[in-house]
Write an enzyme that holds these catalytic residues in place. Sequence first.
Site, PDB file in Angstrom:
ATOM      1  N   LEU A  72       0.837  -1.300  -0.157  1.00 18.84           N
ATOM      2  CA  LEU A  72       0.014  -0.124  -0.106  1.00 18.84           C
ATOM      3  C   LEU A  72       0.913   1.290  -0.098  1.00 18.84           C
ATOM      4  O   LEU A  72       1.907   1.343   0.798  1.00 18.84           O
ATOM      5  CB  LEU A  72      -1.051   0.084   1.233  1.00 18.84           C
ATOM      6  CG  LEU A  72      -1.896  -1.216   1.363  1.00 18.84           C
ATOM      7  CD1 LEU A  72      -2.598  -1.134   2.701  1.00 18.84           C
ATOM      8  CD2 LEU A  72      -2.778  -1.154   0.297  1.00 18.84           C
ATOM      9  N   SER A 110       9.199   8.664  -1.083  1.00 18.51           N
ATOM     10  CA  SER A 110       8.791   7.942  -0.234  1.00 18.51           C
ATOM     11  C   SER A 110       9.798   7.154   0.528  1.00 18.51           C
ATOM     12  O   SER A 110      10.897   7.077   0.386  1.00 18.51           O
ATOM     13  CB  SER A 110       8.183   6.625  -1.100  1.00 18.51           C
ATOM     14  OG  SER A 110       7.295   6.997  -2.293  1.00 18.51           O
ATOM     15  N   ILE A 121       4.057  -1.018   3.400  1.00 26.21           N
ATOM     16  CA  ILE A 121       3.639   0.287   3.512  1.00 26.21           C
ATOM     17  C   ILE A 121       4.626   1.248   2.952  1.00 26.21           C
ATOM     18  O   ILE A 121       5.615   1.304   3.445  1.00 26.21           O
ATOM     19  CB  ILE A 121       3.326   0.534   5.118  1.00 26.21           C
ATOM     20  CG1 ILE A 121       2.409  -0.917   5.666  1.00 26.21           C
ATOM     21  CG2 ILE A 121       2.510   1.946   5.157  1.00 26.21           C
ATOM     22  CD1 ILE A 121       1.265  -0.781   5.010  1.00 26.21           C
ATOM     23  N   GLU A 122       4.090   1.887   1.983  1.00 24.18           N
ATOM     24  CA  GLU A 122       4.885   3.109   1.629  1.00 24.18           C
ATOM     25  C   GLU A 122       4.010   4.438   1.981  1.00 24.18           C
ATOM     26  O   GLU A 122       2.906   4.571   1.859  1.00 24.18           O
ATOM     27  CB  GLU A 122       4.757   3.101  -0.078  1.00 24.18           C
ATOM     28  CG  GLU A 122       5.722   3.947  -0.880  1.00 24.18           C
ATOM     29  CD  GLU A 122       5.582   4.077  -2.332  1.00 24.18           C
ATOM     30  OE1 GLU A 122       5.956   4.847  -3.179  1.00 24.18           O
ATOM     31  OE2 GLU A 122       5.179   2.915  -2.651  1.00 24.18           O
ATOM     32  N   ILE A 123       4.976   5.210   2.477  1.00 22.37           N
ATOM     33  CA  ILE A 123       4.383   6.680   2.851  1.00 22.37           C
ATOM     34  C   ILE A 123       5.210   7.847   1.980  1.00 22.37           C
ATOM     35  O   ILE A 123       6.203   7.743   2.038  1.00 22.37           O
ATOM     36  CB  ILE A 123       4.522   6.969   4.313  1.00 22.37           C
ATOM     37  CG1 ILE A 123       4.072   5.869   5.298  1.00 22.37           C
ATOM     38  CG2 ILE A 123       4.241   8.271   4.790  1.00 22.37           C
ATOM     39  CD1 ILE A 123       4.237   5.927   6.678  1.00 22.37           C
TER      40      ILE A 123
END
Length: 128
Positions: A72, A110, A121-123
């Site tokens: 995500l 990211s 999890i990619e932010i």
Amino acid sequence: MALIDHLDHLVLTCVDAEATKHFYTEVLQMELETFGAGRMAFRFGNQKINLHVRGSEFEPKAHLPVPGALDLCFIATVPLNDVIAHLKKVGWPIIEGPVERTGATQKIRSVYLRDPDLNLIEISEPMK
């Protein structure tokens, strides 16, 4: 005109509901929502992640719901440097980044981490 406008929610299957709740509410700072017969969800913006616990999924469900199968990408509400500082403060390891990537609408910067079920999890933050 496209048939689909946006994502309303997705369903995450986990092993440990409490560990997952901690990650999404404390580490990612999403809002906990309870609904129905004791169901849990994590709300952010106009979307949410509904939670299923492996072996106790709600019907209907995915054909093969498994923990750890998601990848995500979330767009942060704050600069990525603030995200990095927060992750360090709460002791959650970054496994890669910051790196430049191609997002849905523009280039993004990211960092990557894993939730308790090892989902990727990619932010990200949009690049100017």
